[in-house]
Structure formats: C-alpha cells, structure tokens
Design a protein around this motif. Sequence first.
Motif, PDB file in Angstrom:
ATOM      1  N   GLN A  40       0.884  -1.155   0.000  1.00  0.00           N
ATOM      2  CA  GLN A  40       0.000   0.000   0.000  1.00  0.00           C
ATOM      3  C   GLN A  40       0.926   1.209   0.000  1.00  0.00           C
ATOM      4  O   GLN A  40       1.748   1.357   0.909  1.00  0.00           O
ATOM      5  CB  GLN A  40      -0.909  -0.014   1.224  1.00  0.00           C
ATOM      6  N   ARG A  41       0.801   2.095  -0.973  1.00  0.00           N
ATOM      7  CA  ARG A  41       1.849   3.078  -1.176  1.00  0.00           C
ATOM      8  C   ARG A  41       1.282   4.447  -1.541  1.00  0.00           C
ATOM      9  O   ARG A  41       0.307   4.564  -2.271  1.00  0.00           O
ATOM     10  CB  ARG A  41       2.790   2.605  -2.283  1.00  0.00           C
ATOM     11  N   ALA A  46       5.394   3.549   2.087  1.00  0.00           N
ATOM     12  CA  ALA A  46       4.668   2.317   1.776  1.00  0.00           C
ATOM     13  C   ALA A  46       4.485   1.513   3.056  1.00  0.00           C
ATOM     14  O   ALA A  46       5.183   1.719   4.051  1.00  0.00           O
ATOM     15  CB  ALA A  46       5.427   1.493   0.733  1.00  0.00           C
ATOM     16  N   PRO A  49      -0.209  -4.497   4.252  1.00  0.00           N
ATOM     17  CA  PRO A  49      -1.527  -4.562   4.882  1.00  0.00           C
ATOM     18  C   PRO A  49      -1.384  -4.932   6.350  1.00  0.00           C
ATOM     19  O   PRO A  49      -0.518  -5.739   6.726  1.00  0.00           O
ATOM     20  CB  PRO A  49      -2.247  -5.664   4.086  1.00  0.00           C
ATOM     21  N   LEU A  73      -0.762   8.295   3.807  1.00  0.00           N
ATOM     22  CA  LEU A  73      -1.021   6.850   3.689  1.00  0.00           C
ATOM     23  C   LEU A  73      -1.763   6.302   4.899  1.00  0.00           C
ATOM     24  O   LEU A  73      -2.727   5.541   4.749  1.00  0.00           O
ATOM     25  CB  LEU A  73       0.299   6.112   3.493  1.00  0.00           C
TER      26      LEU A  73
END
Length: 250
Positions: A40-41, A46, A49, A73
């Motif tokens: 996820q970035r 980043a 999960p 993020l």
Amino acid sequence: MAQQTELRRGGASLRPTDPFSVLDNAVWAALNGPHAHLAQRVGRAARYPDDVYAFAALADPGDPAAWADLHTLVGPGTTVRIKPVEDVPDGWEMVGGGVGVQLVDTGLRAEPAPEAVRLGPDDVPEILDLVARTRPGPFLRRTIRLGTYLGIRDRGRLIALAGERLRPPGWTEISAVCTDPAHRGRGLATRLVRAVAAGIRERGDTPFLHAAADNTNAIRLYESLGFTLRRRSPILLVRSPGTSGQGTVL
C-alpha cells in the motif's frame, strides 16, 4: 544509532556499497521489489496490509516529503511501526520501540528437513496458537502470504515453525522461528532454519534474519548456525499528527 559491521565473504570486504546495502532499509526494498504486489503506497512511503506485516517504510527517513506521504497513507492519529528510523519530524510522536539486530548468512549449512511440511492458509489457526505461546515475533492472519512456511508436527500437532518474511531483491528473511516449549532441545528450530534456507538458496536468494537485540539466546543460536551480526538499529512505534477517534495501530 544504526551500527554497521564489516563482513567478509570469499576474502572480499562487504561494505554498504555492496549488495548488502539493500538490507539497510529492508522493508522499503521488499515493498518496492518482490513484495510490490502487497504494498500500500503513497509516493515515498509504503506499508504492508495490517493483517500481513505491521510495518511501514520510507524511501528516505531523512526526507520530510516521505513523512508527509506516510501521513497521507496512514491518516491522522495512527500508530505505526517503522524501521530503521532514529528521529521523527515535528508533529509525529514516538510512543514506543526497541532495538533490533540484523544477521546475514555467511556460513549457514542449508539442507532440506524430510520431516518438515509446508504450511498453508488452513494451518494459520495452529500457527497463531504456537506463535502466541512462544512469541517469536509478529505473525498475523495473512502473514503466510509473505513466503514459504515450514512446520514439524508431533502426533498431528504443530510443534515447530519457521518461514519467510521480507524479500528485498536478492535476499529473503527467515522469520517466525519457534518451538513448543515441551519439545525444545531436539534441534527442531535448527532443522527448520536450514530447510527454509535451502529453499531460499534454491531460487538464488541469500538468507538473512532479524532478532530483538536483547534476545541473546536466539542470536547465539543463529551465529552458531553460520549467521553473522551485520547491524543494530532502532525499531520505532510512532503516531502520526492529528487525531483519530479510533486510535488505530497499524
């Protein structure tokens, strides 16, 4: 402060300018390499999960823009684990942490373990039970997606475990090494480490691993197997600026 150890393999010095340097920021390297499909970035930040591996990473911990991306993020008022980071920008709060060590394979004898079985998603409840009793480090509901996990069973019950976690290019971390207390002293952890390493070597990667700096028994075991201490570095639990009604931990 992160401390580097100069290593030698085959008579040549291995300094941070060598391929070992990818391990300086192993979480980021993995999320931008073999584990990019899990990342996820946002920009230069980043994370995995939160039910796979509860760590985030920055391309450059000294870059304020990377911290701004991390804030975007994870959101405001969120607690997140991150390494290797020594300081946080204004507005971020350090709420916990510790010191870890990184060891690399410089002389490990890798070999299959005939009694080891490959574990899959159906085995996760048993894995979580063993991990809860032995506390080898974080293992979450979908951690098994990170790589190969091997176990040894006694009368059908899982009694020992080891597997793969981070995968920076050219390297694979051995993780979740644990043995049921009632079955220690039989060399099960050693056999599983060597078996996991055999699979890592087969695909052309080099094994490495992490441990808490105060886990002297584990460090002693790994060094006896052929790992060499490379560096010590901080692991921080930090909270992002702002407030969140849930106080989320990632």
